[in-house]
Scaffold this active site. Structure first.
Site, mmCIF file in Angstrom:
data_model
loop_
_atom_site.group_PDB
_atom_site.id
_atom_site.type_symbol
_atom_site.label_atom_id
_atom_site.label_comp_id
_atom_site.label_asym_id
_atom_site.label_seq_id
_atom_site.Cartn_x
_atom_site.Cartn_y
_atom_site.Cartn_z
ATOM 1 N N GLY A 158 0.609 -1.322 0.074
ATOM 2 C CA GLY A 158 -0.164 -0.085 -0.110
ATOM 3 C C GLY A 158 0.887 1.172 0.087
ATOM 4 O O GLY A 158 2.050 1.129 0.150
ATOM 5 N N CYS A 159 0.059 2.395 -0.506
ATOM 6 C CA CYS A 159 0.884 3.586 -0.680
ATOM 7 C C CYS A 159 1.560 4.222 0.696
ATOM 8 O O CYS A 159 2.756 4.412 1.061
ATOM 9 C CB CYS A 159 0.328 4.469 -1.324
ATOM 10 S SG CYS A 159 -1.403 4.843 -0.548
ATOM 11 N N TYR A 160 0.698 4.078 1.818
ATOM 12 C CA TYR A 160 1.109 4.656 3.023
ATOM 13 C C TYR A 160 2.067 3.918 3.743
ATOM 14 O O TYR A 160 3.104 4.181 4.315
ATOM 15 C CB TYR A 160 -0.054 4.852 4.264
ATOM 16 C CG TYR A 160 -1.221 5.828 3.917
ATOM 17 C CD1 TYR A 160 -0.703 7.198 3.978
ATOM 18 C CD2 TYR A 160 -2.347 5.700 3.398
ATOM 19 C CE1 TYR A 160 -1.636 8.289 3.435
ATOM 20 C CE2 TYR A 160 -3.446 6.689 3.369
ATOM 21 C CZ TYR A 160 -2.783 8.067 3.314
ATOM 22 O OH TYR A 160 -3.780 9.158 3.039
#
Lengths: 359, 359, 359, 359
Positions: A158-160
């Site tokens: 995921g990006c975060y």
């Protein structure tokens, strides 16, 4: 014929989202890759350049429907299939592809959480192929490069979590090396551009709602929290017994992610020269750039590139780690291509040595 | 008890769009108005402040469903009903309200075009109450104030037509007074902020699509073209035999409309001192501000206010008229309240003397 | 060794503006070019990556001061010098460079207007080297490719003129071929992103002034008007006796330019199939993309690329031409590199086959 | 004649910044206030509406120069002088005004920090009137209302400190009441719109630099840190022995401030029902709105209004406090008018009951 000349055939499932178009942008300049399939239920039959005029003269592909026949064909002809789909899709189709020897990179969430309970809890469905999940490798190259090279199935982070795990990796390395450097809870106060919400028609992400506005969301619980915790506790450390507090926010900008990580330090921790520690941790990583002391990052400095930049501010007993990336590149499509390059023995920088766009 | 103390009861049909919330913002500070009804099919039962937190402590209203019973009740209790709805709604419900003596202001398009053929052509439906349409008054106060004062039903003008008709009114006055001042076709090159597209969930108006982007739309034909033509040809002039070309564009901003009107001049036209002509035309109109020579307008100068500002640039044989307004205020809700003030004998500025927000 | 291997050495005068950083972005991926010099008075001695962190790991250059010694050195060692400077700088230094056999591309305005009077009138200074001006070639490849190939000095076109001249070239070709297709005045209503104003500290372009705002400027006269007129009248046509009206506007976006060109047609003009005419005019031009009938352009579709896209809308007696480009690429640095490629015999697409960034 | 009719005469020193124009916007609708003086060195002699066209027909004032004669005149004729100036100005002129019986509200920083050392340290100058500083009242009405009513000189709080102190006041009240509710360090991760940087010509705040971009600044130390610490430690609590970490960020929006406050809780602290605690703390404060449980704030919900909204998220041992305000209103000009209303006995809401602008 050397590796540089090796050609692979690729399919992309879910080609109408921002991650899909970003994959196409990057792969269109990759000398070893031919994208042959691009699926979309809604747009089947249309040229991709009708939906994304930016790809006129770049891609001649047409969207095809996501049928069983298509998956059979991809199982026969593809070396690799990317899933740029909502959760639930990849786990339905990945098993037969993997069984046919096709490698899979899932940019969605189906194979990120190893805990079946956590998956069920956060994504509201039972995992349909736990045995395949067990083989999935978390595709964060700077942490897992060797496993990625041998993997059949990659869970693209995921990006975060990408910002949180790479931002905290040196801290956890220090925790393992020196013991007890962190004093209490780590706060990850994260900010994302709106493309992170995907390409969809919802009032909440319409221009007049989010422009000139700043908001928080998922404060009481966000799906990336268990993924970050897993990354810190299981992937990086045998046991990292520190609590995390993750709060995401929405920024009125298109691309870009900024994570401000607040780390309270023990006496031991406060004696570490964190600037040097971080710099040496990442000195061999092309895509992770530790900024010189005193330089603060902004998201623009990585726009449309696969770079993740980190700045360190150290005060008496407080370490502040500032991490920026383009959420669609290092936070999604770029990292997926980086994983692909590793899996197929291409130079890791191929097609990824993108210069950020300024201004 | 003077007019200043007269109280009216008002209903708003269609309260979840931007025009609806702007009506509530303005009317909440109107000393003579009580908004008693606010309808929404989708949000019936919810407090308006749940949908629009900006109205917490401002409005205690709840949305009610758009039932026949409600319209019966409004027919009994309301002095005025605003329709802030898509076309087709007002013409269904206005007749019984008007028959019951309730005044109606339609912010939608049902009563703007007097030609039934044009209406059918541009809106794709047959008009259901042509006899009522014939009584409707086009609610542009600076043009039609006396008719508005006596009207039972007001067609509140479209946002683009407001800028075009008020921007060209002095030119048409000159055409009538001096004869033949315009040489050929008038170009109306218009630009609108994205709130003009309404509050809806569509990919095309999502932030990541329209931010940092500029586009044209409706180039081959836009519904406001016949409304502008009607305004110039029928409302302003007995016959104004000039052709119009109207091209609208979308600007990455929330509010604001900017129309650049290009008027080629004849010899007669080029001898007019247009700056003076415009200034004297509007000297008694509070909401129309003709800027001094050399000053150019920007949309910010009218943000959140009911002002429309006009600048004039005159060259040898070319007149350029630049018009700005807030599309949600003078272009919609503010103008509707201005019409209401006139209809009910309130001071025309009541609740509308809003100071534009800068920056 | 083929042309593909030819290496040239390049200097950039004026490296702290947006055009300068965009040249560096593009040239950093050009296999035949080494940028050796980059000047800045204000930032002399600093690493370019300090000012533009996006160029960390991309460029190791340091800014050098703009001294006589430097120009002497560049005259000895450079094959080409770009000037990305305000007007007045290039005309001071170009003569000695050209005399030394160094080719020059001026991205500023010093060599765009062939008329000395027009130059003095619009730029407020006397031209210091009229004899060199006479040799300068207007660097619009789609119009002047053969002259560019042989030129010693290129006047890189202004951003607005690039859209206007390329947008109108097929119309003027038709005018020459068929005679009298245009009826009266052509209106060029243009809109630019704010990076066009350059990288400078001025209240008028600060974020809080221009965000969520739209304005016109230069309405009574803009420097690009004579450049457009020269392009249409002298470069394209022996005599093109049509008047032009050019009005520029400022859009709250970073990059992007959109020109809406309104062309009234005579009977002859209205019989032309303009869609086909435009399509065939540009069928061999890689960087000019004529969109299919019915497709409207937006600036995003060319962001960060060297493409210019054109759409045509034809009505009875009115032709509307919609042109988009990235003002910093096809409107400045990209076009400069395109000129360079032509001048040095490189493939015209080298380093310019940039995929637009979406979203 | 009641208080409602009392008229005061006001001067504004520093009228060309955003705080100045916002004061004018608000005061123009205040029935008890006449603004007679407005100073600007740079714009002396010009009409305020030339600089701020939004104020055409709202204010007829002209800027006057900041001379000694002017201050003498204001000392004779004004009831109140606002300073909307950089630090150093108010402390030069306030003493003589106060001695003449004129009340002073400083929107700058001269009288915020009671510690002379801290002032010298953070603002780089020695305080010129320590005796007056000792009388200054920190103008946060929800904390200091009674002192404000009697004050001659008000230090109007900084924008960030307003969010931090009001966001943490209930926590400190609980700390005083229950003892030891906070466990360790409080993190204030704050985000501001760009108008907070003032109206000035600097590259760093130009549109093309900050649009579509997010950055941190002042990470290693910001002037509001000691002001927040003073507010928590001295104004609210006798001794509040908790450490604070304050990190500000810049958001690509015009107005709005969002502070995310992370408070680790002890066992005692985790047993408090914070939602109720906050709600009852502020139940009588019109301008502080505690949102219902589960509702998250956004900056838009307070745009152009004097409201500050707070949301609470409570997890096992972590309290997250989310605070929004318009930095130019509750964070500056609106709070100054609120102070003025209290000082002169006007209803505290006069001219401040502004409905936020949506969208």
């Amino acid at each position: 014929m050397g590796d540089g000349m090796k050609q692979i055939t690729v399919g992309i499932v879910g080609g109408t989202g921002y991650t899909g178009v970003e994959l196409l942008r990057i792969l269109s300049r990759h000398p070893n890759v031919q994208v042959r399939y691009l699926t979309s239920r809604a747009e089947a039959g249309r040229a991709v350049s009708e939906i994304f005029p930016s790809l006129r003269s770049v891609s001649q592909l047409h969207f095809c429907d996501m049928s069983d026949a298509l998956f059979d064909e991809m199982a026969q002809t593809c070396d690799l299939v990317f899933f740029a789909t909502p959760h639930g899709v990849a786990m339905t189709h990945a098993p037969s592809l993997v069984n046919s020897g096709v490698k899979v990179i899932d940019l969605g969430a189906d194979f990120r959480l190893q805990s079946l309970d956590e998956f069920a809890n956060w994504y509201g469905m039972t995992h349909s192929c736990p045995e395949l999940l067990a083989q999935a490798v978390y595709g964060l190259p700077e942490v897992n490069r060797e496993k990625i090279a041998k993997a059949a199935l990659i869970a693209n982070p995921g990006c975060y979590p990408t910002t949180a795990i790479l931002g905290l990796k040196p801290v956890i390395d220090a925790e393992k090396q020196l013991g007890n450097v962190v004093d209490g809870r780590i706060i990850i106060d994260a900010k994302s551009g709106i493309s992170g919400a995907g390409r969809q028609g919802k009032i909440a992400i319409s221009y007049a709602e989010v422009a000139d506005n700043f908001s928080a969301y998922g404060v009481s619980g966000h799906r990336h929290t268990p993924e970050i915790a897993q990354g810190l506790n299981e992937i990086l450390a045998a046991v990292f017994p520190k609590k995390i507090r993750f709060v995401p926010h929405l920024v009125p900008m298109i691309r870009g992610m900024f994570s401000t990580i607040h780390v309270p330090l023990t006496d031991t921790g406060s004696k570490v020269d964190w600037q040097s520690y971080f710099a040496s941790s990442y000195q061999h990583e092309y895509f992770v750039d530790v900024l010189p002391s005193g330089v603060l990052p902004d998201t623009r400095s990585v726009k449309a590139s696969n770079k993740l930049r980190i700045a360190i501010d150290q005060q008496a007993d407080m370490l502040t780690i500032l991490v920026v990336q383009d959420n669609l590149v290092k936070g999604a499509a770029g990292q997926a291509v980086q994983n692909m390059n590793i899996m197929f023995g291409f130079d890791e920088l191929t097609a990824l040595d993108l210069v950020p766009i300024t201004p």
